[in-house]
Design a protein around this motif. Structure first.
Motif, PDB file in Angstrom:
ATOM      1  N   GLY A  65     -23.511  -6.353  12.525  1.00 56.88           N
ATOM      2  CA  GLY A  65     -22.102  -6.115  12.226  1.00 56.88           C
ATOM      3  C   GLY A  65     -21.299  -5.748  13.462  1.00 56.88           C
ATOM      4  O   GLY A  65     -21.870  -5.340  14.484  1.00 56.88           O
ATOM      5  N   MET A  66     -19.974  -5.878  13.375  1.00 59.47           N
ATOM      6  CA  MET A  66     -19.097  -5.624  14.516  1.00 59.47           C
ATOM      7  C   MET A  66     -19.170  -4.172  14.972  1.00 59.47           C
ATOM      8  O   MET A  66     -18.925  -3.872  16.131  1.00 59.47           O
ATOM      9  CB  MET A  66     -17.649  -5.965  14.157  1.00 59.47           C
ATOM     10  CG  MET A  66     -17.391  -7.436  13.930  1.00 59.47           C
ATOM     11  SD  MET A  66     -17.839  -8.479  15.362  1.00 59.47           S
ATOM     12  CE  MET A  66     -16.200  -8.918  15.988  1.00 59.47           C
ATOM     13  N   ASN A  67     -19.468  -3.253  14.046  1.00 62.06           N
ATOM     14  CA  ASN A  67     -19.433  -1.842  14.417  1.00 62.06           C
ATOM     15  C   ASN A  67     -20.809  -1.197  14.541  1.00 62.06           C
ATOM     16  O   ASN A  67     -20.921   0.003  14.682  1.00 62.06           O
ATOM     17  CB  ASN A  67     -18.575  -1.065  13.409  1.00 62.06           C
ATOM     18  CG  ASN A  67     -17.130  -1.513  13.489  1.00 62.06           C
ATOM     19  OD1 ASN A  67     -16.597  -1.685  14.581  1.00 62.06           O
ATOM     20  ND2 ASN A  67     -16.520  -1.747  12.343  1.00 62.06           N
ATOM     21  N   GLU A  68     -21.845  -2.014  14.514  1.00 59.92           N
ATOM     22  CA  GLU A  68     -23.186  -1.436  14.685  1.00 59.92           C
ATOM     23  C   GLU A  68     -23.393  -0.993  16.128  1.00 59.92           C
ATOM     24  O   GLU A  68     -22.844  -1.564  17.066  1.00 59.92           O
ATOM     25  CB  GLU A  68     -24.239  -2.482  14.305  1.00 59.92           C
ATOM     26  CG  GLU A  68     -24.361  -2.663  12.796  1.00 59.92           C
ATOM     27  CD  GLU A  68     -25.605  -3.461  12.436  1.00 59.92           C
ATOM     28  OE1 GLU A  68     -26.707  -3.046  12.803  1.00 59.92           O
ATOM     29  OE2 GLU A  68     -25.442  -4.512  11.789  1.00 59.92           O
ATOM     30  N   HIS A  69     -24.228   0.018  16.285  1.00 63.03           N
ATOM     31  CA  HIS A  69     -24.559   0.485  17.633  1.00 63.03           C
ATOM     32  C   HIS A  69     -25.379  -0.600  18.340  1.00 63.03           C
ATOM     33  O   HIS A  69     -26.455  -0.988  17.869  1.00 63.03           O
ATOM     34  CB  HIS A  69     -25.346   1.782  17.560  1.00 63.03           C
ATOM     35  CG  HIS A  69     -25.582   2.388  18.896  1.00 63.03           C
ATOM     36  ND1 HIS A  69     -26.679   2.076  19.675  1.00 63.03           N
ATOM     37  CD2 HIS A  69     -24.837   3.244  19.629  1.00 63.03           C
ATOM     38  CE1 HIS A  69     -26.608   2.736  20.817  1.00 63.03           C
ATOM     39  NE2 HIS A  69     -25.499   3.452  20.811  1.00 63.03           N
ATOM     40  N   PRO A  70     -24.882  -1.108  19.471  1.00 64.85           N
ATOM     41  CA  PRO A  70     -25.493  -2.277  20.112  1.00 64.85           C
ATOM     42  C   PRO A  70     -26.999  -2.166  20.352  1.00 64.85           C
ATOM     43  O   PRO A  70     -27.769  -2.996  19.850  1.00 64.85           O
ATOM     44  CB  PRO A  70     -24.732  -2.391  21.438  1.00 64.85           C
ATOM     45  CG  PRO A  70     -23.390  -1.825  21.135  1.00 64.85           C
ATOM     46  CD  PRO A  70     -23.652  -0.714  20.163  1.00 64.85           C
ATOM     47  N   ALA A  71     -27.422  -1.145  21.089  1.00 63.20           N
ATOM     48  CA  ALA A  71     -28.829  -1.074  21.482  1.00 63.20           C
ATOM     49  C   ALA A  71     -29.739  -0.967  20.258  1.00 63.20           C
ATOM     50  O   ALA A  71     -30.769  -1.640  20.162  1.00 63.20           O
ATOM     51  CB  ALA A  71     -29.049   0.107  22.418  1.00 63.20           C
ATOM     52  N   THR A  72     -29.313  -0.140  19.300  1.00 71.04           N
ATOM     53  CA  THR A  72     -30.106   0.038  18.087  1.00 71.04           C
ATOM     54  C   THR A  72     -30.173  -1.270  17.294  1.00 71.04           C
ATOM     55  O   THR A  72     -31.232  -1.674  16.816  1.00 71.04           O
ATOM     56  CB  THR A  72     -29.456   1.128  17.197  1.00 71.04           C
ATOM     57  OG1 THR A  72     -29.124   2.241  18.029  1.00 71.04           O
ATOM     58  CG2 THR A  72     -30.380   1.569  16.096  1.00 71.04           C
ATOM     59  N   ALA A  73     -29.037  -1.926  17.165  1.00 69.03           N
ATOM     60  CA  ALA A  73     -28.953  -3.148  16.362  1.00 69.03           C
ATOM     61  C   ALA A  73     -29.878  -4.235  16.920  1.00 69.03           C
ATOM     62  O   ALA A  73     -30.617  -4.872  16.166  1.00 69.03           O
ATOM     63  CB  ALA A  73     -27.512  -3.643  16.305  1.00 69.03           C
ATOM     64  N   VAL A  74     -29.864  -4.443  18.245  1.00 69.37           N
ATOM     65  CA  VAL A  74     -30.681  -5.541  18.777  1.00 69.37           C
ATOM     66  C   VAL A  74     -32.168  -5.191  18.717  1.00 69.37           C
ATOM     67  O   VAL A  74     -33.010  -6.077  18.608  1.00 69.37           O
ATOM     68  CB  VAL A  74     -30.279  -5.961  20.215  1.00 69.37           C
ATOM     69  CG1 VAL A  74     -28.828  -6.443  20.244  1.00 69.37           C
ATOM     70  CG2 VAL A  74     -30.493  -4.847  21.222  1.00 69.37           C
ATOM     71  N   ARG A  75     -32.499  -3.901  18.782  1.00 67.69           N
ATOM     72  CA  ARG A  75     -33.912  -3.535  18.683  1.00 67.69           C
ATOM     73  C   ARG A  75     -34.423  -3.696  17.256  1.00 67.69           C
ATOM     74  O   ARG A  75     -35.529  -4.158  17.032  1.00 67.69           O
ATOM     75  CB  ARG A  75     -34.120  -2.088  19.149  1.00 67.69           C
ATOM     76  CG  ARG A  75     -34.365  -1.968  20.655  1.00 67.69           C
ATOM     77  CD  ARG A  75     -34.981  -0.620  21.010  1.00 67.69           C
ATOM     78  NE  ARG A  75     -34.241   0.484  20.422  1.00 67.69           N
ATOM     79  CZ  ARG A  75     -33.226   1.125  21.021  1.00 67.69           C
ATOM     80  NH1 ARG A  75     -32.843   0.778  22.223  1.00 67.69           N
ATOM     81  NH2 ARG A  75     -32.601   2.109  20.418  1.00 67.69           N
ATOM     82  N   ARG A  76     -33.574  -3.333  16.292  1.00 66.94           N
ATOM     83  CA  ARG A  76     -34.035  -3.343  14.905  1.00 66.94           C
ATOM     84  C   ARG A  76     -33.920  -4.720  14.256  1.00 66.94           C
ATOM     85  O   ARG A  76     -34.714  -5.089  13.421  1.00 66.94           O
ATOM     86  CB  ARG A  76     -33.219  -2.342  14.070  1.00 66.94           C
ATOM     87  CG  ARG A  76     -33.520  -0.925  14.501  1.00 66.94           C
ATOM     88  CD  ARG A  76     -33.255   0.082  13.404  1.00 66.94           C
ATOM     89  NE  ARG A  76     -33.449   1.428  13.915  1.00 66.94           N
ATOM     90  CZ  ARG A  76     -32.695   2.467  13.595  1.00 66.94           C
ATOM     91  NH1 ARG A  76     -31.703   2.314  12.744  1.00 66.94           N
ATOM     92  NH2 ARG A  76     -32.938   3.643  14.108  1.00 66.94           N
ATOM     93  N   LYS A  77     -32.867  -5.452  14.626  1.00 67.14           N
ATOM     94  CA  LYS A  77     -32.645  -6.735  13.945  1.00 67.14           C
ATOM     95  C   LYS A  77     -33.092  -7.900  14.825  1.00 67.14           C
ATOM     96  O   LYS A  77     -32.265  -8.660  15.353  1.00 67.14           O
ATOM     97  CB  LYS A  77     -31.165  -6.862  13.577  1.00 67.14           C
ATOM     98  CG  LYS A  77     -30.729  -5.803  12.552  1.00 67.14           C
ATOM     99  CD  LYS A  77     -29.317  -6.037  12.071  1.00 67.14           C
ATOM    100  CE  LYS A  77     -28.993  -5.161  10.868  1.00 67.14           C
ATOM    101  NZ  LYS A  77     -27.575  -5.293  10.455  1.00 67.14           N
ATOM    102  N   ARG A  78     -34.395  -8.039  14.948  1.00 72.32           N
ATOM    103  CA  ARG A  78     -34.962  -9.100  15.784  1.00 72.32           C
ATOM    104  C   ARG A  78     -34.680 -10.477  15.194  1.00 72.32           C
ATOM    105  O   ARG A  78     -34.676 -11.467  15.902  1.00 72.32           O
ATOM    106  CB  ARG A  78     -36.484  -8.907  15.916  1.00 72.32           C
ATOM    107  CG  ARG A  78     -36.872  -7.624  16.607  1.00 72.32           C
ATOM    108  CD  ARG A  78     -36.768  -7.781  18.112  1.00 72.32           C
ATOM    109  NE  ARG A  78     -36.855  -6.476  18.763  1.00 72.32           N
ATOM    110  CZ  ARG A  78     -37.051  -6.302  20.067  1.00 72.32           C
ATOM    111  NH1 ARG A  78     -37.191  -7.340  20.869  1.00 72.32           N
ATOM    112  NH2 ARG A  78     -37.097  -5.103  20.584  1.00 72.32           N
TER     113      ARG A  78
END
Lengths: 334, 334
Positions: A65-78
């Motif tokens: 999503g547009m407002n997700e925390h970048p680093a967390t989002a890319v680590r969790r949503k492979r």
């Protein structure tokens, strides 16, 4: 040439992203892999006529999503559309990645999956500023804050190589954005960057420019810290949008003004086409091992198409190879 | 109330500065001391009718040029119009100092002669941004680079007090200029300033705003580092000037457009009057022990007159006293 497009990124995804991709396939002679949930993309694609041998789908089950925390989002949503698109570039199945989604996540994904180029500490975003004097590159326009002199110098080299290989400008004139023209003006990092660039041989450094010269100075590349670049770009965008809104309001006030508005409209259109970011379409993240083009969140089809054209030029111009070479040639960047 | 005006500062000094002073004496009910070489000022004054009991001259034999090095100039030219004007304030012979000359030199002179307020490390320039939603204060707009969180927090308090005592805004809404809205966005200093302001009780802190919200956000005071503030202001100024120039050019192209231009001119005038810095007239250097108003170098009489009005309001509003009080009440600023 195959380009991976994050079909789910942006305020008008997937419809406008897919429309832009279809147009690009017809007009830019590229092949596209649309990345995202297969069913959603298929459904959207079926609304268009397109050469089916040149558009394919890579399935991805998640969306950042547009407002997700970048680093967390890319680590969790492979298995997000963004991460899968980046992987396609990493594996050599696509030559470039395009997204209009979460900018921070795209930077994080590009760093994580593609990796930095040797010698680059902090990749920078290069935005093209349209101006009456022709396009100019502003770098960094928002990837980094708290930059040191060495980073700003690297932005200068990255921007210079981009201007050469994508815009076709020979020996680009490179300037620093500062609060005054003199070498001793500005913050410590900018003053030190000035000293380094002044002594560098492989770059056509022309000194400092101020905010008011952004669109009029005779320069091709403007290097600055990402905080400053971001605020400047958004200020310009906000001011232009405000002026247009105010003008529309005031021209509705009486029939004379309305007639006047109709008569001046072509002139206004000419002016705003000089500033039209949908014609520019995307800003590359420079300094990573691959081509990653960041689009404005509110991109419509035309902006996506332009971004695909930018990606295609960057691939043809061997942008990444040229940057590596420029960095190896020039010790001053490190 | 007596105001000291540097008659020799600015691109159109002394003629426009003196004209502005004469107008202010008539319209703002103040007394003026014009500071500079006596003969030059007398000659210029003789071109006007004015109440001679309310304009006097303080002789000063030297002039600081626009491009002189600030610190050196104020140390060497003790008898410059700028330094003599500052001395008049220091000695209590005038309540405020106004100059359209070398901005750096005016800051240096204000610090050297007037001194900092207790608790203030780095005074900041507060510029009023006119907007369709009313005026807002941008601080620091260029006095300081490489600021730390504590300085940005102090700018917030200085700007808040200015908005209250000069603009008459009750409980001003204070924001930070940043690259995003979330508290964790931006440079280290801005993130720390956010944390401090968030916990402060005596300030109405409303969070971060981005560049594109500068003129539209519901805020009264915008605090930022002086490098950022300077570049942003000059970018906005440059963009507005460019758009006007481009429009004039394109409207000359054919008779329909020329007619259209005539019909829309009133609307354009309305819009630009919203942004007219000559109506604002000067930005105070806040955090020094006295009122020192910095005018745009290209100030004509109208801008000088407005600056004198600003100075007069600041004196009447007890700006310096209120700032001292605000700083004493609030431990969070230190």
């Amino acid at each position: 040439m195959i380009i991976a497009v994050d079909a789910m990124g942006g305020d008008f995804a997937p419809a406008e992203v897919i429309r832009g991709a279809v147009e690009a396939v017809r007009e830019e002679g590229v092949e596209i892999i649309l990345v995202g949930p297969e069913k959603i993309i298929e459904e959207e694609l079926n609304k268009h006529h397109y050469p089916s041998d040149r558009i394919s789908i890579a399935n991805a089950t998640e969306i950042i999503g547009m407002n997700e925390h970048p680093a967390t989002a890319v680590r969790r949503k492979r298995d997000s559309s963004l991460m899968v698109a980046a992987q396609l570039v990493k594996k050599g199945k696509a030559s470039a990645l395009i997204s209009a989604g979460n900018t921070g996540a795209q930077m994080a994904a590009s760093l994580l999956v593609l990796g930095r180029l040797a010698g680059i500490e902090r990749p920078g975003i290069a935005t093209i500023l349209p101006s009456p004097k022709g396009p100019r590159v502003l770098i960094d326009s928002g990837a980094n804050v708290d930059t040191r002199a060495v980073h700003i110098v690297q932005f200068a080299y990255l921007g210079k190589t981009y201007a050469e290989s994508v815009l076709g400008i020979a020996n680009p004139r490179v300037a620093l954005l500062n609060v005054g023209g003199e070498p001793n003006k500005g913050s410590e990092s900018v003053r030190e960057a000035y000293r380094i660039l002044e002594g560098a041989e492989k770059i056509n450094f022309v000194g400092n420019i101020e905010g008011r010269d952004l669109l009029t100075a005779d320069v091709d590349v403007i290097a600055c810290d990402g905080f400053v670049g971001n605020v400047v770009l958004k200020t310009a965008e906000g001011l232009a949008m405000n002026l247009v809104a105010m003008m529309k309001n005031r021209l509705r006030k009486n029939p004379f003004r309305m007639l006047g508005g109709i008569l001046v409209r072509p002139a206004l259109k000419e002016i705003f086409s000089d500033f039209d970011y949908t014609e520019i379409g995307g800003a590359p993240l420079l300094g990573v091992q691959g081509i990653s083009i960041i689009c404005h969140g509110s991109s419509h089809a035309r902006a996506i198409r332009s971004a695909i054209r930018t990606a295609s030029r960057a691939v043809k111009g061997d942008l990444v190879g040229r940057i590596s070479k420029a960095l190896n040639l020039e010790d001053n960047t490190q």
